[in-house]
Write a protein that holds these residues in place. Structure first.
Motif, short mmCIF file in Angstrom:
data_model
loop_
_atom_site.label_atom_id
_atom_site.label_comp_id
_atom_site.label_asym_id
_atom_site.label_seq_id
_atom_site.Cartn_x
_atom_site.Cartn_y
_atom_site.Cartn_z
N ILE A 169 0.85 -1.18 0.00
CA ILE A 169 0.00 0.00 0.00
C ILE A 169 0.89 1.24 0.00
N THR A 170 0.58 2.19 -0.85
CA THR A 170 1.31 3.46 -0.88
C THR A 170 0.41 4.55 -0.31
N ILE A 171 0.96 5.35 0.61
CA ILE A 171 0.21 6.45 1.23
C ILE A 171 0.89 7.78 0.93
N VAL B 236 6.55 10.64 9.42
CA VAL B 236 6.42 9.18 9.29
C VAL B 236 7.78 8.53 9.44
N ARG B 237 7.82 7.41 10.17
CA ARG B 237 9.05 6.65 10.36
C ARG B 237 8.81 5.19 9.98
N TYR C 11 6.93 0.24 5.78
CA TYR C 11 8.11 -0.49 5.34
C TYR C 11 9.18 0.43 4.77
N PHE C 12 8.77 1.37 3.94
CA PHE C 12 9.72 2.29 3.30
C PHE C 12 9.16 3.70 3.41
N TYR D 205 5.96 10.37 0.40
CA TYR D 205 5.17 9.14 0.27
C TYR D 205 5.84 8.02 1.06
N SER D 206 5.03 7.03 1.44
CA SER D 206 5.56 5.87 2.16
C SER D 206 4.87 4.61 1.65
N VAL D 207 5.57 3.48 1.83
CA VAL D 207 5.04 2.17 1.43
C VAL D 207 4.75 1.36 2.69
#
Length: 293
Positions: free
Chosen positions: A128-130, A138-139, A155-156, A161-163
């Motif tokens: 999921i990408t946010i 975000v960490r 995860y990343f 953006y984060s995954v």
């Protein structure tokens, strides 16, 4: 200059006509009560429409921020309802449940609202990408939830953006427990249906029933205790016969997932640092050939 003078001379009759018309209208509405009231009413109507249009435009451009705030509040309210329901259920079964400590909810944590911009549910390793990243606080390894329950783990992390590794990923492994029973196991997804996952390593002596709530156990450094995961749907024996494997009806609908929140809790972060430090210490201890016996 000559052209301007020639233009004014050519159309002077029209300018005079417009001037006289404006003057007559002003005199008409200023010195006649009926016409003045009509003008005042019409002007107020037009002004009101302009203000209404301006307000609608402002609301439209702030809608995204309002939705994020509503999502965050909705998650808090959902968890409060689940807390009260769980306490009521436990009290009918065990009058001493208050002595087991306070039931922690997401209302105690800082939540970072985010929107899902990419999602999949039909792969072995779904992601999921946010639309939130390090710029928003975000960490890596933050827990991700929605209004209905657990979603996954960050995860990343990029700048904006984060995954997220959701529950629907073969690498997801989250410690969960059966609410009110104090038995725990590890939530894993075996592929296939997006609304079913499995709680493994539940001890054979555990006592529970179909329909019991499954929540996060709080034994990991990612999720606090009490976040809803789903309900017990079916019970199987493990392959080695030493434990139960429980099919869980997930409370989160990953197919319609749009708004999520990330759990930002300093105590969880501190716990993670302590665990990582202990692991590094154990590695150094086992790898040091000069350590004394």
């Amino acid at each position: 200059m000559h052209n301007l003078t020639e233009f004014l001379a050519r159309y002077k009759h029209w300018f005079l006509f417009v001037f006289l018309e404006v003057t007559s209208v002003v005199l008409l509405f200023r010195f006649n009560d009926y016409q003045g009231s009509v003008w005042f009413t019409s002007a107020n109507f037009v002004t009101g429409k302009v203000y209404e249009l301006s307000s609608n435009l402002t609301s439209f451009f702030t809608m995204s921020k309002n939705n994020e705030q509503l999502t965050q509040r909705n998650i808090i309210l959902e968890q409060e309802v689940k807390e009260l329901s769980t306490k009521l259920y436990e009290k009918t079964r065990d009058p001493q449940f208050l002595s087991r400590g306070q039931y922690r909810t997401l209302a105690k944590f800082r939540l970072i609202p985010a929107k899902v911009v990419a999602n999949s549910i039909n792969r072995e390793d779904n992601l999921i990408t946010i639309n939130k990243g390090s710029w928003d606080g975000v960490r890596k390894d933050m827990g991700v939830v929605c209004g209905n329950g657990i979603v996954g783990t960050v995860y990343f992390v990029g700048i904006h953006y984060s995954v997220v590794i959701p529950v629907l990923n073969s690498k997801s492994n989250i410690s969960c427990s059966i609410s009110g029973r104090n038995y725990f196991g590890y939530l894993r997804w075996a592929g296939g249906r997006s609304d079913i996952a499995y709680l493994d390593d539940v001890p054979r002596h555990a006592r529970f029933k179909i329909g019991d709530r499954v929540i996060t156990s709080g034994y990991s450094s990612i999720f606090p205790v009490g976040v809803l995961v789903g309900k017990v749907k079916h019970v199987y024996n493990s392959k080695d016969g030493l434990s139960f494997r429980i099919a869980i009806q997930l409370s989160t609908d990953f197919g319609t997932l749009r708004d999520v929140c990330l759990i930002d809790d300093s105590s969880i972060l501190e716990q993670r640092h302590v665990i990582e430090a202990a692991r590094d210490s154990m590695k150094n201890l086992t790898q040091d050939p000069t350590s004394e016996e």
